[in-house]
Every structure is written in C-alpha cells, then in structure tokens.
Write an enzyme that holds these catalytic residues in place. Structure first.
Site, PDB file in Angstrom:
ATOM      1  N   ASP A  84       9.215-113.172  17.388  1.00  0.00           N
ATOM      2  CA  ASP A  84      10.337-113.337  16.445  1.00  0.00           C
ATOM      3  C   ASP A  84       9.898-113.442  14.987  1.00  0.00           C
ATOM      4  OD1 ASP A  84      12.022-113.357  18.657  1.00  0.00           O
ATOM      5  OD2 ASP A  84      11.953-115.535  18.835  1.00  0.00           O
ATOM      6  N   GLU A  85       8.825-112.771  14.656  1.00  0.00           N
ATOM      7  CA  GLU A  85       8.296-112.837  13.295  1.00  0.00           C
ATOM      8  C   GLU A  85       9.081-111.960  12.322  1.00  0.00           C
ATOM      9  OE1 GLU A  85       6.563-111.913  15.960  1.00  0.00           O
ATOM     10  OE2 GLU A  85       4.833-113.223  16.250  1.00  0.00           O
ATOM     11  N   LYS A 129       9.532-108.389  13.358  1.00  0.00           N
ATOM     12  CA  LYS A 129       8.948-107.062  13.622  1.00  0.00           C
ATOM     13  C   LYS A 129       9.995-105.963  13.516  1.00  0.00           C
ATOM     14  CE  LYS A 129       7.706-108.654  17.605  1.00  0.00           C
ATOM     15  NZ  LYS A 129       8.008-110.099  17.440  1.00  0.00           N
ATOM     16  N   LYS A 180      12.685-105.852  11.639  1.00  0.00           N
ATOM     17  CA  LYS A 180      12.995-105.548  10.240  1.00  0.00           C
ATOM     18  C   LYS A 180      11.866-104.741   9.584  1.00  0.00           C
ATOM     19  CE  LYS A 180      13.197-107.526   5.803  1.00  0.00           C
ATOM     20  NZ  LYS A 180      13.874-108.348   4.822  1.00  0.00           N
ATOM     21  N   ASN A 232      13.148-108.954  27.445  1.00  0.00           N
ATOM     22  CA  ASN A 232      12.843-110.300  26.932  1.00  0.00           C
ATOM     23  C   ASN A 232      12.792-110.308  25.401  1.00  0.00           C
ATOM     24  OD1 ASN A 232      10.443-108.842  26.739  1.00  0.00           O
ATOM     25  ND2 ASN A 232       9.134-110.438  27.581  1.00  0.00           N
ATOM     26  N   GLY A 289      13.856-109.345  21.458  1.00  0.00           N
ATOM     27  CA  GLY A 289      15.081-109.146  20.685  1.00  0.00           C
ATOM     28  C   GLY A 289      14.677-108.900  19.249  1.00  0.00           C
ATOM     29  N   HIS A 290      14.835-107.660  18.794  1.00  0.00           N
ATOM     30  CA  HIS A 290      14.412-107.304  17.442  1.00  0.00           C
ATOM     31  C   HIS A 290      15.649-107.023  16.596  1.00  0.00           C
ATOM     32  CE1 HIS A 290      10.127-105.974  18.844  1.00  0.00           C
ATOM     33  NE2 HIS A 290      10.473-107.158  19.285  1.00  0.00           N
ATOM     34  N   GLN A 297       6.959-109.263  21.246  1.00  0.00           N
ATOM     35  CA  GLN A 297       6.330-110.592  21.331  1.00  0.00           C
ATOM     36  C   GLN A 297       5.277-110.805  20.224  1.00  0.00           C
ATOM     37  OE1 GLN A 297       6.522-108.940  24.881  1.00  0.00           O
ATOM     38  NE2 GLN A 297       8.583-109.660  24.567  1.00  0.00           N
ATOM     39  N   THR A 347      17.550-113.052  22.000  1.00  0.00           N
ATOM     40  CA  THR A 347      17.865-112.629  23.362  1.00  0.00           C
ATOM     41  C   THR A 347      18.618-113.704  24.130  1.00  0.00           C
ATOM     42  OG1 THR A 347      15.995-111.122  23.437  1.00  0.00           O
ATOM     43  CG2 THR A 347      16.815-111.888  25.555  1.00  0.00           C
ATOM     44  N   LYS A 387      10.648-114.014   5.759  1.00  0.00           N
ATOM     45  CA  LYS A 387      11.428-115.247   5.603  1.00  0.00           C
ATOM     46  C   LYS A 387      10.846-116.216   4.576  1.00  0.00           C
ATOM     47  CE  LYS A 387      14.321-115.958   9.218  1.00  0.00           C
ATOM     48  NZ  LYS A 387      14.846-116.389  10.519  1.00  0.00           N
ATOM     49  N   GLY A 413       9.125-110.605   3.019  1.00  0.00           N
ATOM     50  CA  GLY A 413      10.556-110.605   3.312  1.00  0.00           C
ATOM     51  C   GLY A 413      11.246-111.727   2.565  1.00  0.00           C
ATOM     52  N   VAL A 414      12.352-111.382   1.887  1.00  0.00           N
ATOM     53  CA  VAL A 414      13.098-112.403   1.142  1.00  0.00           C
ATOM     54  C   VAL A 414      14.563-112.457   1.580  1.00  0.00           C
ATOM     55  CG1 VAL A 414      11.550-112.424  -0.845  1.00  0.00           C
ATOM     56  CG2 VAL A 414      13.449-110.782  -0.795  1.00  0.00           C
TER      57      VAL A 414
HETATM   58  P1  GDP Z   1      11.430-109.889  15.929  1.00  0.00           P
HETATM   59  O1  GDP Z   1      11.630-110.228  17.358  1.00  0.00           O
HETATM   60  O2  GDP Z   1      10.013-110.079  15.483  1.00  0.00           O
HETATM   61  O3  GDP Z   1      11.939-108.529  15.544  1.00  0.00           O
HETATM   62  O4  GDP Z   1      12.278-110.955  15.102  1.00  0.00           O
HETATM   63  P2  GDP Z   1      13.798-111.428  15.427  1.00  0.00           P
HETATM   64  O5  GDP Z   1      14.739-110.347  15.054  1.00  0.00           O
HETATM   65  O6  GDP Z   1      13.884-111.987  16.798  1.00  0.00           O
HETATM   66  O7  GDP Z   1      13.920-112.679  14.460  1.00  0.00           O
HETATM   67  C1  GDP Z   1      13.780-112.549  13.073  1.00  0.00           C
HETATM   68  C2  GDP Z   1      15.070-113.025  12.381  1.00  0.00           C
HETATM   69  O8  GDP Z   1      14.806-113.204  11.006  1.00  0.00           O
HETATM   70  C3  GDP Z   1      16.190-112.024  12.448  1.00  0.00           C
HETATM   71  O9  GDP Z   1      17.400-112.735  12.506  1.00  0.00           O
HETATM   72  C4  GDP Z   1      16.080-111.254  11.135  1.00  0.00           C
HETATM   73  O10 GDP Z   1      17.312-110.701  10.690  1.00  0.00           O
HETATM   74  C5  GDP Z   1      15.624-112.334  10.200  1.00  0.00           C
HETATM   75  N1  GDP Z   1      14.748-111.915   9.106  1.00  0.00           N
HETATM   76  C6  GDP Z   1      13.713-111.039   9.141  1.00  0.00           C
HETATM   77  N2  GDP Z   1      13.078-111.020   7.949  1.00  0.00           N
HETATM   78  C7  GDP Z   1      13.713-111.908   7.158  1.00  0.00           C
HETATM   79  C8  GDP Z   1      13.484-112.374   5.833  1.00  0.00           C
HETATM   80  O11 GDP Z   1      12.560-111.974   5.137  1.00  0.00           O
HETATM   81  N3  GDP Z   1      14.351-113.331   5.381  1.00  0.00           N
HETATM   82  C9  GDP Z   1      15.380-113.831   6.115  1.00  0.00           C
HETATM   83  N4  GDP Z   1      16.168-114.744   5.584  1.00  0.00           N
HETATM   84  N5  GDP Z   1      15.609-113.411   7.385  1.00  0.00           N
HETATM   85  C10 GDP Z   1      14.783-112.479   7.894  1.00  0.00           C
HETATM   86  P1  IMO Z   2      10.184-110.658  20.423  1.00  0.00           P
HETATM   87  O1  IMO Z   2       9.696-109.269  20.690  1.00  0.00           O
HETATM   88  C1  IMO Z   2       9.759-114.904  21.219  1.00  0.00           C
HETATM   89  C2  IMO Z   2       8.577-116.050  25.267  1.00  0.00           C
HETATM   90  C3  IMO Z   2       9.609-116.792  26.091  1.00  0.00           C
HETATM   91  C4  IMO Z   2       8.695-117.694  26.917  1.00  0.00           C
HETATM   92  C5  IMO Z   2       7.519-116.772  27.199  1.00  0.00           C
HETATM   93  C6  IMO Z   2       7.585-116.075  28.553  1.00  0.00           C
HETATM   94  O2  IMO Z   2      11.624-110.748  20.084  1.00  0.00           O
HETATM   95  O3  IMO Z   2       9.300-111.343  19.435  1.00  0.00           O
HETATM   96  P2  IMO Z   2       9.055-114.050  29.459  1.00  0.00           P
HETATM   97  O4  IMO Z   2      10.550-113.890  29.566  1.00  0.00           O
HETATM   98  O5  IMO Z   2       8.393-113.025  28.610  1.00  0.00           O
HETATM   99  O6  IMO Z   2       8.386-114.216  30.784  1.00  0.00           O
HETATM  100  O7  IMO Z   2       8.862-115.473  28.714  1.00  0.00           O
HETATM  101  O8  IMO Z   2       7.499-115.799  26.177  1.00  0.00           O
HETATM  102  N1  IMO Z   2       9.027-114.758  24.724  1.00  0.00           N
HETATM  103  C7  IMO Z   2       9.359-114.560  23.438  1.00  0.00           C
HETATM  104  N2  IMO Z   2       9.408-115.431  22.415  1.00  0.00           N
HETATM  105  N3  IMO Z   2      10.019-113.595  21.010  1.00  0.00           N
HETATM  106  C8  IMO Z   2       9.938-112.714  22.028  1.00  0.00           C
HETATM  107  O9  IMO Z   2      10.062-111.393  21.848  1.00  0.00           O
HETATM  108  C9  IMO Z   2       9.634-113.193  23.324  1.00  0.00           C
HETATM  109  N4  IMO Z   2       9.501-112.608  24.527  1.00  0.00           N
HETATM  110  C10 IMO Z   2       9.115-113.576  25.380  1.00  0.00           C
HETATM  111  O10 IMO Z   2      10.469-117.539  25.271  1.00  0.00           O
HETATM  112  O11 IMO Z   2       8.239-118.767  26.132  1.00  0.00           O
HETATM  113 MG    MG Z   3      12.787-111.462  18.568  1.00  0.00          MG
END
Ligand code: GDP
Ligand code: IMO
Ligand code: MG
Length: 431
Positions: free
Chosen positions: A13-14, A16, A18, A38, A40-41, A225, A301, A332, A414-415
């Site tokens: 959830d870093e 990726k 975006k 699993n 969620g981007h 992940q 997710t 962020k 990212g801002v």
């Molecule tokens: P991913 O799984 O690595 O693609 O990340 P996620 O989408 O699960 O979580 C990142 C969250 O941060 C999402 O809600 C994005 O819309 C949000 N986001 C990404 N970059 C930035 C940023 O630079 N600033 C802010 N405020 N939100 C961001």
């Molecule tokens: P993205 O791609 C954050 C975590 C789960 C749990 C562990 C094992 O959006 O960054 P699993 O369902 O894979 O067997 O769960 O890994 N996990 C994630 N945490 N972002 C994800 O994906 C994740 N995919 C799995 O929360 O701790």
């Molecule tokens: Mg995610």
C-alpha cells in the site's frame, strides 16, 4: 533497455498504483507479476477513484497494453467482475491479456484461507481472505490449477487433476474444519464457464512480453505487495505467499534480470501495514490516529484500518539493497504537513545490540526498540507543490535525509492522490 520495475519497499500500500499510472502515460505495456485479488492499487484520475486488484494500473490509458503474468493467482469471477466494472466506468481502456500459466484461485481456496485463519485464532496472520495463500500453496505443491486447464478442450485434464486433488481437500473440510465437502461436478461446471469467458484474454504472456521487449517497447512491471511481506526476506510468517521483490517481478512477468534497467521502490513517507506481524515504528498515540484519519489508511481490498508508524529506514535500506533499487518514489509526503516533528527509525535496539537489518527471528523482530532521529516538521501545505524548490526547507531536509539513509535518489514525491500531484525531481525520472 526499456524495462522498469515498480515495487513496494515496505509492507504494501505504498502507492504503487499511483506511481505506475503516472509512468504508464509513456509506456506501451504494464505487466503484473505476482499476488492476486489480495492487492488493491488505487489510481485517481479526473474520472474518479479506481481500485484495481489484479488488472495492472496502466489499464486506464487506451494506448497501454496490460498483461497479467504467470506469477499471479487469478480468481476468475473476481477478474471478470473487475473487467466489467472498469468497462462500465471507463469506456476507453487499454487492451488486457492473461497468462495461460497463471494459477487459478479455485472456489475452495478462499474457504481454506478463512478456516485456517479461524483455526489459528489469536495467532492469525490477518490475511485478506482472498484464497491467496492456499492457491500459492497448491502451486508450490505442484497440484495447482492453471488458466490453461480451464480452457475449452482441457476438461479431461482438469477432471483428472481435480479427481486427485479434491479428496484431499475434502478430508480437510470435513474432518479438520468440520465443514461441507466441495463437489467435483459443480466445480467442473463452474470452471468450464470461466474458461469460456476468459478465453479472449488468454495468451502465452511470457512470449508476448519478450516480443514486446525485442521490439523496443517500454515495459513496466508493477509488482503487488511490498518486500517486507516477502516469504524469504519479510516478517515471516506474517507475509504473503508470492514474491513481491524485483527478482519475483522478473520471474512472474517472464523477464530476465539482464533486461531490467530501472527498479523503482515505492515508499510511503511514513509506514503502514495491514494484518499481524512485527512493526517496530508503530504508533499507538494521537499522531498515529491523525495519520490514519488524514491518510485514510483503511485497506483498499478489505477496508481494515491500517496500522500506522514512522518511516523505518532500517527496513527501507534493507529492501533497497535486496531489490537493487535504482531510485525511489516517496508518496504521501503531504500527510505529514501538520506535524510539529517527524521521526525516522535509523536502527533497531535489541538488548545491548544495535541491528542495522531486520532479524530473522520473529520473536526478536517483535522485541526490537526503534532508535529515532527527530526532524522538525514544516506545518505548511505541500499538496500544491510542483517542484522540489516549492517545498519548505524542513520538507526538503526530510526527503534528503531519507535519501542519505536508504542510499538511492528519490525521484518522485507524492503530494496528493491525483495524477498530477507528483513532484518529479531528477531529469532521468521524466524520461
Ligand atoms: P498500492 O497498493 O501500493 O497501490 O497503494 P494503495 O492504493 O493501496 O494505497 C495508497 C493510497 O494512498 C491510495 O488511497 C492512494 O490514492 C493514496 N495516495 C497515493 N499517493 C499519494 C500521495 O502522494 N498523497 C496522498 N494524499 N495520497 C496518496
Ligand atoms: P498491495 O499490492 C498490504 C498482507 C495481508 C496480510 C498478509 C498475508 O495493495 O500493496 P494474503 O491475503 O496475501 O495471504 O495476506 O499480507 N497483504 C497486503 N498488505 N497491501 C497488499 O497489497 C497486501 N496483500 C497482502 O494484509 O498481512
Ligand atoms: Mg494496496
């Protein structure tokens, strides 16, 4: 050579999605190499917020071809639903393809995921319950079902595989979990329907990707992940079941390490994690609460609240090196705007020792105390910054200090969630 890997440097959830979306504006192909539903981007465009699970984040550009690689485990109903939802909301999509070697999340996998988590009780991993672990377990045990096995003509093969597999699953369902057995004929019928619906998307993905590279196309590999969730190098057993590393990205996409020229590690300006497991810099106070609410840190997710903490430069430097990251994206940063001071973890104290890399023993990882460096905050809105010079000096210092600690340049900052809310820092990042 035109291959760029985008991967997570923390626990997922870093941001990726975006970063991939931003880079995909000038890419031909985006390949997803690992994970399953699993993941969620999130991609935010003028058309709204898009949450992608197995479809690569380039799909919102009509010029971009997206490939789900051999290293992914695909739940056919989830994928078909994701395609239908996207089509409804965004008529101008890129072309989508699916590897015939990708594994299938079968109907029994999410059930096994749930029952196994329930059995672990308080020692649960906190999985996403999407069947990811059981599907990759079957893959490694050499009894997995692949997309090719679902296609028209493969029914006898699928039947033979399931005839061996299901009695074993049913022993677990009936005798260990005390649940209903699963039915072979019902699964075969469902699998046949999936095969017909998926057929138009299925290709030999590794051949397609290699042809694209040979033709000089710009390819992005978007891993799911983060490296701290890797089976070998993450916080085992609190990890996921397919490799989120650069090596895993190569393997899952069908690309050789020698074909990669950029590895972009995505890091949040602080740290989050969903699910259980060690998290030395976790915040249980009002700063953590503020970041969770301000950053809307709830799982893309599962909707679960994410655990929140300070930037962990020990873990980050470890993942930079393991992945051979050439540069980093820091997302962020804007979330830290209101804080009077900001901490960075620069070492782990374990008894009398100071560790500079994560320990293998999980009880030790749980016991480490973070050593912090304290930097002044900036208390200024950064969300409208368009160049590094726009940032207050304290924000620049924070970014530069992280660069020093992790040892690679931060080329994107990212801002805000929107596409345009990225500050590009070095000329090469714009290439
Ligand atoms: P991913 O799984 O690595 O693609 O990340 P996620 O989408 O699960 O979580 C990142 C969250 O941060 C999402 O809600 C994005 O819309 C949000 N986001 C990404 N970059 C930035 C940023 O630079 N600033 C802010 N405020 N939100 C961001
Ligand atoms: P993205 O791609 C954050 C975590 C789960 C749990 C562990 C094992 O959006 O960054 P699993 O369902 O894979 O067997 O769960 O890994 N996990 C994630 N945490 N972002 C994800 O994906 C994740 N995919 C799995 O929360 O701790
Ligand atoms: Mg995610």
């Amino acid at each position: 050579m035109p291959v760029t890997i985008v991967l997570g440097g923390q626990w997922g959830d870093e941001g990726k999605g975006k970063i991939t979306d931003a880079l995909a504006a000038s890419a031909d192909l985006v390949v997803r190499p690992n994970g399953s539903t699993n993941a969620g981007h999130t991609v935010v465009t003028d058309d709204g917020v898009f949450k992608l699970h197995v479809i690569p984040s380039g799909i919102l550009y009509p010029h971009c071809t997206c490939v789900i690689g051999a290293g992914v485990a695909v739940s056919p109903p989830d994928l078909l639903r994701e395609i239908a939802t996207l089509r409804e909301r965004h008529p101008r999509l890129g072309q989508l393809y699916l590897s015939d070697r990708a594994h299938v999340i079968m109907p029994y996998h999410p059930l096994l995921d749930l029952y196994e988590e329930q059995r672990r009780g308080a020692a649960g991993i906190g999985t996403t319950l999407r069947g990811n672990g059981p599907a990759f377990t079957d893959k490694v045990a050499r009894r997995g079902i692949r997309i090719a096995d679902l296609l028209p003509g493969a029914e006898p093969l699928l039947r033979r595989k399931l005839e061996i597999l299901l009695p074993e699953k049913n022993v677990l369902f009936v005798h260990l979990y005390r649940q209903q057995p699963v039915d072979l004929e019902a699964i075969l019928e469902e699998a046949g329907r999936w095969g017909e619906q998926l057929l138009p998307y299925v290709i030999q993905a590794e051949v397609f990707v290699q042809d694209a590279i040979a033709a000089g196309k710009h390819v992005i590999v978007e891993a799911a992940q983060g490296t701290m969730l890797d089976l070998d190098y993450g916080t085992y057993p609190y990890v996921t079941s397919s490799p989120p590393t650069a090596a895993g990205a190569c393997q899952g996409a069908g690309i050789a390490p020698t074909q990669v020229d950029r590895v972009i590690g995505v890091f949040k300006a602080y740290t989050t994690r969903v699910g259980a497991g060690p998290f030395p810099t976790e915040l249980h106070d009002e700063v953590g609460q503020l970041l969770r609410e301000r950053g809307r840190e709830y799982g893309t997710t599962t909707g679960r609240p994410r655990r929140v903490g300070w930037f962990d430069a020990v873990a980050a430097r470890y993942t930079v090196r393991l992945n051979g990251m050439t540069e980093a994206a820091l997302t962020k940063l804007d979330m830290l705007d209101p804080l009077p001071e900001i901490r960075i973890c620069t070492g782990y104290r374990l008894g009398a020792e100071v560790l500079t890399a994560p320990p293998a023993r999980i009880d030790q990882y749980e016991a480490v105390e973070p050593i912090y460096e304290v930097l002044p905050g900036w208390r200024t809105d950064t969300s409208r910054a368009t160049s590094f010079a726009d940032f207050p000096p304290e924000a620049r210092r924070y970014v530069e200090r992280i660069e020093e600690l992790i040892g690679i340049p931060i080329t994107m900052i990212g801002v805000g969630p929107a596409r345009r809310q990225i500050v590009w820092r070095h000329a090469e990042a714009l290439a």
